[in-house]
Scaffold this active site. Structure first.
Site, PDB file in Angstrom:
ATOM      1  N   LYS A   1      -9.956  -0.098  -2.049  1.00 47.90           N
ATOM      2  CA  LYS A   1     -10.218  -0.422  -0.650  1.00 47.90           C
ATOM      3  C   LYS A   1     -11.684  -0.162  -0.323  1.00 47.90           C
ATOM      4  O   LYS A   1     -12.210   0.931  -0.532  1.00 47.90           O
ATOM      5  CB  LYS A   1      -9.309   0.420   0.244  1.00 47.90           C
ATOM      6  CG  LYS A   1      -9.379   0.074   1.715  1.00 47.90           C
ATOM      7  CD  LYS A   1      -8.351   0.887   2.508  1.00 47.90           C
ATOM      8  CE  LYS A   1      -8.309   0.481   3.967  1.00 47.90           C
ATOM      9  NZ  LYS A   1      -7.296   1.266   4.731  1.00 47.90           N
TER      10      LYS A   1
ATOM     11  N   CYS B   1      -4.448  -3.060   4.164  1.00 50.52           N
ATOM     12  CA  CYS B   1      -4.178  -2.573   5.512  1.00 50.52           C
ATOM     13  C   CYS B   1      -5.166  -3.140   6.534  1.00 50.52           C
ATOM     14  O   CYS B   1      -5.290  -4.346   6.679  1.00 50.52           O
ATOM     15  CB  CYS B   1      -4.152  -1.049   5.510  1.00 50.52           C
ATOM     16  SG  CYS B   1      -3.318  -0.337   6.956  1.00 50.52           S
TER      17      CYS B   1
ATOM     18  N   GLU C   1       0.849  -1.191   0.000  1.00 48.68           N
ATOM     19  CA  GLU C   1       0.000   0.000   0.000  1.00 48.68           C
ATOM     20  C   GLU C   1       0.887   1.243   0.000  1.00 48.68           C
ATOM     21  O   GLU C   1       1.918   1.284   0.666  1.00 48.68           O
ATOM     22  CB  GLU C   1      -0.874  -0.017   1.256  1.00 48.68           C
ATOM     23  CG  GLU C   1      -1.761   1.194   1.445  1.00 48.68           C
ATOM     24  CD  GLU C   1      -2.395   1.240   2.824  1.00 48.68           C
ATOM     25  OE1 GLU C   1      -3.472   1.856   2.958  1.00 48.68           O
ATOM     26  OE2 GLU C   1      -1.818   0.664   3.775  1.00 48.68           O
TER      27      GLU C   1
END
Length: 542
Positions: free
Chosen positions: A349, A399, A286
């Site tokens: 995301k 994440c 990321e």
């Protein structure tokens, strides 16, 4: 001569006799010890066997207490757990958001403490229920904490402490909720066993509690796990590192991109020289390119040069701008050698982090911190992260998304052969990175898929379907790790059952709370009868 209160038909001596909780100073000490035990069970300490002990200590502290005292003791345990556990959030957000988040998370343990106090009459009447009730309460607390508000924040779950424990294998059969449930049931058995010292409990019952705890803690080691097999692909993860840790990460974005490009080209040189295997796919973390390569030709050229050099597609973590100023997506996009970005093979995301990646109630939040307007407006994606690289189908999550059961499960349901976690820990610390890696370990076992986590600064590594970490990197360093990964994994019972195990546990909790309400009402009636016992009849008591 004072006569004892009558014991009415349909009641028992236990119901009519006083039952006292532990003294409040003792209970408070146990609550503090509970929070400390739960903290030390999690990474980076990894004393997993303290998780059942933490559950047991809090259960003992709140048993037979008034509801507000149970709430307060749960809050105390929660603060001891979450304030140090979430210390890494202050690095990026400052002390006030760290404290607010920690207190809010602790409130869920306060609710668990209140529920434990509420269920005390059931436990007093049927001690054998204590392990089951502990499991129900803890799993339901995590269910709520992982969903509300703003999608929840399920950090610090009991299941995430079991990376080195036999109970990790239960994840393949019922996911993270079943692991948490088993840990909490073991804790309930421990407190029921210890409580024998304070209240009568026959030897057979004590032996039963001891066997229950020992079985849950040790026996899962014998549970079979189906290992992935079939075709193998070679995957490289690139941890390029950043010039400086901290809040100025975004100001370093060109240097960070250069680091990942150069590390990939160095890998290509090693492949050409025969010192390293040719990867079928390369995964960058990321924010490896915070310069949007779809809008910036220089960034696109650098990424293309790396893909052409390594002769393999690269999954690049980047931020995608939109035509609306301030609106962005956090994406992983596949960049192919020769042809550039493969637009259909990208993942946005789905669960941006509130107050960090987007700001709910911005006008209200501005009253708390003047830095509110530094938070951009990250938009959520709409589909699971299933990316076909040609060398294997990746199940990509970004994440903190690895903490959410449904987001990871959706990628496997969508056909993912490998689980991939792209993350950026440059604004946090090593403790946070190791807490994330523990979640990756659970997900690999849960879904019977080999997995990887790749970070800008570490910790990165591969995880097999048994939950064992391979090629783990250090923190705040550059590294490249290459590993063969199996593509054919089983659809585990946890994957197939989806939400049902957790839903059943939550339903069980509702039933238990309702049952305690009925028993409390009955006890209140008995207490009134005892207070006015002169001339009372059985029919009046009923």
């Amino acid at each position: 001569m004072t006569m004892p209160p009558p014991v009415l038909p349909g009641t028992d001596a236990v119901a009519a006799s006083p039952r006292r909780p532990l003294r409040l100073p003792v209970a408070a000490a146990l609550a503090v010890a509970a929070g400390a035990a739960l903290l030390l069970a999690l990474p980076p300490y990894d004393l997993w066997w303290l998780s059942p002990a933490g559950v047991a200590l809090l259960a003992a502290a709140v048993h037979r207490r008034r509801l507000r005292a149970g709430f307060g003791l749960g809050l105390l345990a929660g603060l001891v757990l979450f304030v140090p556990l979430l210390d890494w959030t202050r690095i990026a957000a400052g002390w006030l958001p760290w404290v607010i988040l920690s207190v809010f998370q602790a409130l869920y343990l306060a609710l668990a403490g209140l529920a434990g106090a509420w269920l005390s009459p059931l436990i007093d009447r049927w001690r054998v229920l204590w392990p089951l009730l502990a499991g129900l309460v803890w799993t339901t607390q995590e269910f709520l904490r992982g969903r509300a508000p703003f999608g929840g924040f399920p950090w610090g779950r009991l299941a995430f402490s079991q990376g080195d424990a036999p109970m990790l294998r239960l994840a393949a059969y019922g996911g993270a909720p079943l692991v948490t449930f088993a840990v909490a049931v073991a804790g309930g058995a421990l407190v029921a066993l210890a409580w024998r010292r304070f209240q009568g409990c026959g030897l057979p019952a004590a032996a039963g509690f001891a066997v229950t705890a020992a079985t849950l803690i040790a026996a899962p080691a014998a549970l079979p796990l189906t290992e992935p097999g079939g075709p193998v692909t070679t995957v490289a993860i690139v941890q390029g590192n950043v010039p400086r840790l901290g809040l100025d990460f975004n100001a370093q974005r060109r240097a960070v991109l250069d680091n990942h490009v150069n590390a990939t080209k160095a890998l290509a040189a090693d492949v050409a020289a025969g010192r390293q295997r040719q990867p079928g796919v390369v995964v960058w973390p990321e924010n490896s390119s915070d310069i949007d390569p779809l809008r910036n030709a220089d960034a696109a050229g650098l990424i293309q040069s790396a893909a052409d050099a390594i002769k393999a597609p690269i999954l690049v973590g980047t931020l995608q701008r939109t035509d609306v100023p301030g609106d962005i997506y956090n994406v992983g996009i596949l960049w192919r050698p020769g042809s550039g970005p493969d637009h259909p093979q990208q993942y946005a995301k789905r669960h941006p982090v509130p107050f960090a990646e987007y700001m709910p109630m911005r006008s209200v939040a501005r009253l708390v911190s003047e830095k509110v307007d530094l938070v951009r407006n990250m938009l959520g994606g709409e589909r699971p992260g299933v990316i076909d690289t040609g060398a294997g189908i990746l199940g990509d999550v970004i994440c903190f998304e690895v903490a959410y059961d449904g987001i990871v499960r959706d990628t496997v349901d969508g056909g993912a052969q490998l689980l991939t976690v792209q993350t950026n820990n440059a604004t946090f610390n090593e403790a946070e990175a190791r807490q994330q890696l523990a979640m990756v370990r659970l997900r690999a076992v849960e879904h019977g898929r080999e997995a990887l986590m790749v970070s800008t600064v570490g910790v990165s590594g591969f995880v097999d379907a048994q939950g064992t970490v391979h090629g783990s990197t250090g923190f705040n360093t550059a590294a490249v790790v290459v590993r063969d990964m199996s593509l054919e994994g089983p659809r585990t019972l946890a994957t197939r059952s989806g939400l049902w195990p957790e839903a059943a546990i939550v339903f069980g909790t509702v039933v238990a709370l309702a049952g305690a309400a009925l028993l409390r009402r009955r006890r209140a009636t008995i207490d009134r009868v005892i207070d006015d016992s002169d001339g009372v009849t059985v029919s009046e008591a009923r």
